[in-house]
Scaffold this active site. Structure first.
Site, PDB file in Angstrom:
ATOM      1  N   CYS A 114       0.803  -1.229   0.000  1.00  0.00           N
ATOM      2  CA  CYS A 114       0.000   0.000   0.000  1.00  0.00           C
ATOM      3  C   CYS A 114       0.835   1.279   0.000  1.00  0.00           C
ATOM      4  O   CYS A 114       0.314   2.364  -0.244  1.00  0.00           O
ATOM      5  CB  CYS A 114      -0.952   0.003   1.183  1.00  0.00           C
ATOM      6  SG  CYS A 114      -2.148  -1.351   1.141  1.00  0.00           S
ATOM      7  N   HIS A 257      -3.099   7.267   3.987  1.00  0.00           N
ATOM      8  CA  HIS A 257      -3.513   6.060   3.273  1.00  0.00           C
ATOM      9  C   HIS A 257      -4.951   5.723   3.649  1.00  0.00           C
ATOM     10  O   HIS A 257      -5.304   5.680   4.822  1.00  0.00           O
ATOM     11  CB  HIS A 257      -2.576   4.905   3.628  1.00  0.00           C
ATOM     12  CG  HIS A 257      -3.038   3.575   3.115  1.00  0.00           C
ATOM     13  ND1 HIS A 257      -3.478   3.393   1.821  1.00  0.00           N
ATOM     14  CD2 HIS A 257      -3.141   2.365   3.723  1.00  0.00           C
ATOM     15  CE1 HIS A 257      -3.819   2.126   1.651  1.00  0.00           C
ATOM     16  NE2 HIS A 257      -3.633   1.489   2.791  1.00  0.00           N
ATOM     17  N   ASN A 287     -10.366   0.401   0.551  1.00  0.00           N
ATOM     18  CA  ASN A 287      -8.902   0.433   0.527  1.00  0.00           C
ATOM     19  C   ASN A 287      -8.435  -0.059  -0.837  1.00  0.00           C
ATOM     20  O   ASN A 287      -8.553  -1.250  -1.142  1.00  0.00           O
ATOM     21  CB  ASN A 287      -8.354  -0.453   1.647  1.00  0.00           C
ATOM     22  CG  ASN A 287      -6.831  -0.479   1.706  1.00  0.00           C
ATOM     23  OD1 ASN A 287      -6.152   0.060   0.839  1.00  0.00           O
ATOM     24  ND2 ASN A 287      -6.294  -1.126   2.720  1.00  0.00           N
TER      25      ASN A 287
END
Length: 331
Positions: A114, A257, A287
């Site tokens: 990520c 994030h 996500n």
């Protein structure tokens, strides 16, 4: 002369299909209230059958090039951040190059989960520093649903698909473009077992005819990830602000994030960042792993959250573990 690191163009793409929390109720034992309370997610975007990582990347790349006023033929490098490429080989960056009708560029994938977008951006800055005439496409694209176990309610509710891209060069920034003032990337491999996709790797190879097991999909220990994500994203943000003699008062927009609303709120609280300064897209996209940061950045621009003179702080956290922070300043 010190090179400039200018983000000339921004683009993003999300698939058309929307998967809501209500839709998930028919797939796994869960509810809209359970998902929303724990994650802040209301819906996410899911690829159509046959739609792959580089298809999303191509859309985002063309949008970034159009935004920059650049032709694809002006590119010198393509970096794709992903942990869900079309194939193990060839790299997604090479496939994307072909889809953009290009040849003879420097193309490679960046695997930092990520945190991949900021790791790829740091790599691209190195290319520009070494060869100031470089024009680099940095794309983060993920089909996370291809690595999602739809029988695991702890993980399947979290993820969506999407892509974001930027064009980086040594040009003087124009209005609407941004300079990368600083970037920090860090890792700790000792924490790797907390978030994994093991199946198919050389340490966990498959044999012909073998049934795909749970280790082919995302497996994670949520509470430990939460603690490390909040701690490390907070620390790297404090570090990058300190070494640039700034505080959160000097930041106009904070883009963490987009993993989970609780994590983002935890980081913002530790940084004493007002809620109004936090960019949130997790509610509508889930996500999207490496793609979450550039998607949120492109949406911030589209929504007018960023304007002339704006300073943006970005931070990411992902498997590995990896984490990063970047400071952007808009012309």
């Amino acid at each position: 002369m010190q090179p400039r690191f200018t983000l000339e163009g921004f683009g993003r793409y999300v698939p058309q299909r929307v998967l809501t929390n209500a839709d998930l109720e028919s797939i796994v034992e869960t509810s809209d209230d359970w998902i929303t309370t724990r994650t802040g997610i209301k819906e996410r975007r899911i690829v159509a059958p046959g739609e792959a990582c580089t298809d999303l990347a191509a859309h985002a790349a063309r949008a970034a090039l159009d935004n920059a006023g650049r032709a694809a033929g002006e590119l010198s490098h393509i970096y794709v951040a992903t942990f869900t490429p079309d194939t193990v080989c060839p790299p997604a960056a090479c496939t994307l190059q072909d889809k953009l009708g290009l040849k003879n560029l420097a193309c490679m994938d960046i695997a930092a989960a990520c945190s991949g977008f900021l790791f790829a951006l740091d790599t691209a800055m190195g290319a520009v520093a070494r060869k100031p005439d470089s024009v680099v496409l940095v794309c983060a694209s993920e089909v996370v649903t291809s690595r999602t176990n739809w029988a695991d309610r702890a993980t399947c509710v979290l993820f969506g698909d999407g892509a974001g891209a930027v064009v980086l060069s040594n040009r003087e920034p124009k209005p609407g473009q941004a300079s990368v003032r600083d970037i920090i990337i860090q890792s700790d491999g000792a924490l790797g077992p907390l978030l994994t996709v093991k199946g198919g790797g050389s340490a966990h190879p498959y044999k012909l005819g073998q049934t795909v097991d749970a280790d082919h999909f995302i497996e994670m220990i949520g509470p430990e990830i939460y603690k490390n994500a909040v701690r490390n994203m907070t620390q790297v943000c404090e570090d990058i602000l300190a070494r640039n003699a700034l505080t959160m008062n000097d930041v106009d927009l904070f883009i963490p994030h987009q993993a989970n609303l609780r994590i983002m709120e935890g980081v913002a609280k530790r940084l004493r960042c007002p809620e109004a300064k936090v960019m949130i897209t997790v509610d509508r996209y889930g996500n999207t792993a490496a793609a979450s940061a550039p998607i949120a950045l492109a949406d911030a621009l589209a929504e007018g959250r960023v304007g002339p003179g704006s300073r943006v702080l970005m931070t990411t956290f992902g498997g590995g573990f990896t984490w990063a922070a970047a400071l952007l300043e808009f012309a």
